[in-house]
Design an enzyme around this catalytic site. Structure first.
Site, short mmCIF file in Angstrom:
data_model
loop_
_atom_site.label_atom_id
_atom_site.label_comp_id
_atom_site.label_asym_id
_atom_site.label_seq_id
_atom_site.Cartn_x
_atom_site.Cartn_y
_atom_site.Cartn_z
N HIS A 35 0.83 -1.22 0.00
CA HIS A 35 0.00 0.00 0.00
C HIS A 35 0.86 1.26 0.00
CE1 HIS A 35 -2.79 -2.92 2.11
NE2 HIS A 35 -3.52 -2.50 1.11
N GLN A 157 -8.52 -7.93 -10.64
CA GLN A 157 -9.23 -6.77 -10.11
C GLN A 157 -8.83 -5.50 -10.85
OE1 GLN A 157 -9.74 -5.82 -5.76
NE2 GLN A 157 -7.99 -4.50 -6.07
#
Ligand code: PAF
Length: 270
Positions: A35, A157
């Site tokens: 992240h 995704q």
């Protein structure tokens, strides 16, 4: 760094940000180096960085998995601050799903294969929430000024989100970011913290086997032999590149990974 606990709080601020280059990093929290690499890229490329943390219930096909999902808000906020995030959005489930999830985004092709086969409804949940979050985050109508960042570990995704943005003319540039790995090759994931020591020592074999096997069937056989319960290993064209994607369980932890076959030609069979 401003923390917004409601959509309205962010919307009030974004009115003043019209046309300022905005980088948006949607997450479910439990932030790790994967992240922070997305945040760093957004920080470099945009004037304002917005991070959202929302554990999206509709993308969990297994209630146990949702209950087990690590919630680490305080550490996440510290990491966000250290990495230069300007705004954090922490919406409530009731607010995101005020419609009771009666409105959904459903993709009929790619989402029905690979991870979608064994996780029915998963990508409907992902696409629906990302559609909502992009609408909430949006501060201008110029896609060169609005960039949303997603990691290549979740390649299916990423491709589905990019195609959704095109299909619905969303004024966003979808930026793909390379998978961040531990030193032994294991792709960073919030699920890694739930692996036992034995499972953790086996886990890097997923990446290694995908890279080094001559074909998908060999990879599947080798992974099964060393103790993975393989969901799938498949070689396919995604995103204009030849890729090998896989999902495999260690215990009840589902790991996914992928490699580019064009750039990293498969070596001799293990
Ligand atoms: O990749 C994730 O963390 C989630 O699927 C996302 C994109 C934040 C949607 O909930």
């Amino acid at each position: 760094m401003i923390v917004h606990r409601s959509v309205e709080s962010w919307v009030a601020v974004k009115r003043g940000l019209y046309q300022e280059p905005l980088g948006f990093v949607p997450t479910m929290g439990n932030l790790h180096a994967g992240h922070t690499s997305l945040i760093s890229k957004a920080r470099k490329e945009c004037d304002v960085v917005l991070l959202s943390i929302f554990v999206n219930p509709t993308q969990f096909d297994d209630p146990y998995d949702l209950a087990q999902y690590p919630r680490t808000l305080q550490t996440d906020l510290e990491l966000a601050k250290e990495n230069g995030v300007d705004h954090v959005l922490l919406p409530e489930t009731d607010q995101i799903y005020s419609d009771g999830y009666t409105y959904q985004v459903h993709e009929r092709k790619l989402s029905q294969s690979l991870c979608g086969l064994s996780r029915p409804g998963h990508f409907d949940g992902v696409l629906s929430v990302v559609m909502k979050l992009l609408q909430i985050a949006q501060s201008s109508v110029d896609p060169t000024k609005q960039r949303a960042y997603f990691g290549e570990k979740d390649l299916q995704q990423l491709v589905l989100i990019r195609n959704m943005a095109r299909a619905f003319f969303l004024p966003w540039t979808i930026v793909s970011c390379p998978t961040v790995r531990e030193s032994d090759g294991l792709a960073m994931s919030s699920r890694n913290s739930r692996l036992t020591d034995d499972q953790r020592s086996l886990a890097p074999l997923l990446y290694r086997t995908l890279r080094e096997s001559g074909d998908a069937l060999t990879a599947l056989t080798l992974l099964t032999r060393v103790g993975f319960r393989v969901d799938y290993v498949e070689d396919t064209d995604l995103d204009g590149r030849r890729r090998r994607l896989a999902a495999a369980f260690l215990g009840n932890i589902r790991l996914i990974d992928n490699v580019t076959l064009d750039q990293e030609p498969a070596g001799p069979s293990l």
